[in-house]
Every structure is written in structure tokens, then in C-alpha cells.
Design a protein around this motif. Structure first.
Motif, PDB file in Angstrom:
ATOM      1  N   GLY A 143      50.382  61.398  40.227  1.00 53.95           N
ATOM      2  CA  GLY A 143      51.538  60.870  39.507  1.00 53.95           C
ATOM      3  C   GLY A 143      52.807  61.687  39.681  1.00 53.95           C
ATOM      4  O   GLY A 143      53.858  61.131  40.058  1.00 53.95           O
ATOM      5  N   PRO A 144      52.779  63.001  39.424  1.00 58.51           N
ATOM      6  CA  PRO A 144      54.009  63.795  39.611  1.00 58.51           C
ATOM      7  C   PRO A 144      54.536  63.751  41.042  1.00 58.51           C
ATOM      8  O   PRO A 144      55.751  63.729  41.258  1.00 58.51           O
ATOM      9  CB  PRO A 144      53.562  65.210  39.216  1.00 58.51           C
ATOM     10  N   LEU A 145      53.627  63.743  42.026  1.00 60.43           N
ATOM     11  CA  LEU A 145      54.063  63.698  43.422  1.00 60.43           C
ATOM     12  C   LEU A 145      54.754  62.374  43.731  1.00 60.43           C
ATOM     13  O   LEU A 145      55.774  62.340  44.430  1.00 60.43           O
ATOM     14  CB  LEU A 145      52.854  63.903  44.339  1.00 60.43           C
ATOM     15  N   LEU A 146      54.222  61.284  43.203  1.00 61.88           N
ATOM     16  CA  LEU A 146      54.858  59.981  43.402  1.00 61.88           C
ATOM     17  C   LEU A 146      56.225  59.924  42.714  1.00 61.88           C
ATOM     18  O   LEU A 146      57.170  59.349  43.252  1.00 61.88           O
ATOM     19  CB  LEU A 146      53.958  58.869  42.855  1.00 61.88           C
ATOM     20  N   LEU A 147      56.328  60.523  41.544  1.00 59.61           N
ATOM     21  CA  LEU A 147      57.607  60.541  40.835  1.00 59.61           C
ATOM     22  C   LEU A 147      58.657  61.318  41.619  1.00 59.61           C
ATOM     23  O   LEU A 147      59.828  60.923  41.693  1.00 59.61           O
ATOM     24  CB  LEU A 147      57.421  61.157  39.447  1.00 59.61           C
ATOM     25  N   VAL A 148      58.248  62.433  42.217  1.00 58.04           N
ATOM     26  CA  VAL A 148      59.163  63.209  43.064  1.00 58.04           C
ATOM     27  C   VAL A 148      59.618  62.376  44.249  1.00 58.04           C
ATOM     28  O   VAL A 148      60.811  62.342  44.596  1.00 58.04           O
ATOM     29  CB  VAL A 148      58.472  64.509  43.534  1.00 58.04           C
TER      30      VAL A 148
END
Length: 275
Positions: A22-27
Motif C-alpha cells: 500500500g505505501p509503495l503504491l501511494l508513493v
């Protein structure tokens, strides 16, 4: 043994994957947003009008921030550091696992005790030593310190302790000395441990932020994590540009793990704790 193919198992694995992905996709999604959209409240997850402006600014418009040069600096420093760690720690680990010499247990105990010392304590001594060697603001300031880290020595020693002694005894019968045995017999059988330690050392050096800022003074000599901090302004932050830089920093890490994950899992499983 209970089979791990039930719906609850896959539901749990999916939820766990979202936590990490999730955090990687948000970045990634933020890197394609406009500067105004990246600051909207409540935040949007998908860019309404995807744009490559952040990557254009990152690579072409900001001459004061040589991102590609920082990227190459990080690649060179992390690669050389990982190779040096493998040589030093495998030699030290083999000596502690197989050779007999005075104060062997005391030396190993002292090495282990350094794991409990906060890393910040070594900042000033290492800085003064590099100053004496004339390595400040040089790539060697990132490569050499930490090459004989306690974890690496301990990790390799534990792996070597699990190797059958018969392999080395056969080499000695053929006239091989300790160094030849280490090089020709031990290292080829320690590939999983070497890959695991190499990956961990590479990632630690690649992600290091404090030490490069501490010993590098020229903007063009910075590593990528240290250089990306310069993308933030004094009063405003261009979030898409910062996230584009973060994605650039994440690509080698993800690619490295994809190619060597099998060896990493095998190396961790094989390096159990043994007297």
C-alpha cells in the motif's frame, strides 16, 4: 499438517500484502499527481490527470540536484561495500568457526557485545579516523566503515559452524592450506549465506542517510537518500518530485530482492544459532 490453502489463509496473506504494498503504491501514484492535487484535503488516491512533470523536474529541470549522479554514487558505494563485507566477514567468520587460536572465545564475545552498542557512538571515532586517512568527501568513506560489522561476522560464523568438517578434511588431505580451503571448498558451499549477507549489507548502505551527510560535503558526491533531502524546500515541499525520487531509490532494492529472494530465504534458514 494443516494445508495452507483455506480462504482465511489467503485473506490474511492479502491483507498482509496490502500493508506492505500500500505505501509503495501511494508513493507511485503521488509521483504522477500535480503539485496542487498532492496537497488536497482529504487526499486523493488516484491522480485525476496523470502527469510526468515530477520526473521532468527531477531529471532535467533542477541542475542543482544531479539525481542520476546521486543514483550512480549510491550504486557504486553499496556494491563496493557489500563486496568488502563479504570478504572480511567470511574470513573472520571462518577463522572463528574452524581455527584455534588464543583468546578465541573472548574475541568472539567482544564482537557480539558490540551489537549492543548504539551505532551513533561510533560516528565521531570513525569520522576522526577517516579524517586522518584523508577519505572524507570520498567514496571510501561510505565503503570501508562497517565492513567488519559484528552481525556479518556472527552470521558467517554460524553458517560455517553448520558445514560438514569432512569437506575441509578432504581438502587438507590433498594439501590445501587454510586460505585455499576457504576459497575453494568453504565459499562455494556458503553461497546462500553470502548472498543473504551481501543483500543485507547492500540495502543497509543504500538506505543509509545520516552517515553520507556526515562525511560527504560536495553536492555531486552525495548518495541518493542524502541527495533527495535537498529536494525539499525551506517552506514548501514538492511532494510529486520527492515521491518520484523515492521511487527511483526503491527500484534497485525491489529488483535485487526479486532476483535473490530464494537465496536469502535459504541463507537465513541455514544460519541457525549453534554454540
Amino acid at each position: 499438517m494443516r494445508r495452507r490453502n483455506g480462504p482465511l489463509f489467503w485473506l490474511g496473506m492479502g491483507a498482509l500484502s496490502l500493508v506492505f504494498i500500500g505505501p509503495l503504491l501511494l508513493v507511485l501514484l503521488t509521483a504522477f499527481k500535480s503539485q496542487d492535487e498532492s496537497r488536497t484535503v482529504p487526499p486523493t488516491y488516484f491522480p485525476s490527470k496523470p502527469s510526468l512533470r515530477a520526473f521532468d523536474v527531477l531529471f532535467f529541470q533542477d541542475a542543482a540536484s544531479p539525481v542520476l549522479r546521486w543514483f550512480l554514487n549510491s550504486m557504486a558505494a553499496a556494491t563496493l561495500h557489500a563486496l568488502l563485507v563479504l570478504v572480511v566477514c567470511s574470513l573472520a567468520g571462518y577463522a572463528l568457526a574452524r581455527m584455534e587460536f588464543p583468546f578465541k572465545r573472548a574475541i568472539f564475545t567482544a564482537i557480539i557485545l558490540t551489537l549492543f552498542v548504539p551505532a551513533f557512538i561510533f560516528l565521531m571515532p570513525n569520522f576522526l579516523l577517516l579524517d586522518k586517512l584523508g577519505w572524507l568527501d570520498q567514496i571510501w568513506a561510505l565503503v570501508v566503515p562497517g565492513a567488519a560489522g559484528a552481525f556479518g561476522v556472527f552470521f558467517m560464523r554460524q553458517f560455517f559452524m553448520r558445514l560438514p568438517r569432512e569437506l575441509e578434511e578432504s581438502a587438507r588431505l590433498d594439501g590445501a592450506g587454510p586460505f585455499r580451503t576457504w576459497w575453494s571448498i568453504v565459499l562455494p558451499n556458503a553461497r546462500p549465506a553470502l548472498v543473504t549477507l551481501g543483500v543485507l549489507s547492500y540495502l543497509a548502505n543504500w538506505n543509509d542517510f545520516i552517515w553520507p551527510i556526515y562525511v560527504l560535503f560536495s553536492p555531486e558526491r552525495l548518495t541518493l537518500p542524502a541527495g533527495l533531502s535537498r529536494l525539499q524546500g525551506a517552506y514548501t515541499i514538492d511532494y510529486p518530485v520527492v515521491m518520484a525520487g523515492a521511487m527511483l531509490a526503491a527500484i534497485p532494492v525491489l529488483a535485487l530482492y526479486v532476483f535473490v529472494q530464494r537465496y536469502v530465504i535459504e541463507g537465513v534458514a541455514s544460519s541457525g544459532v549453534k554454540g
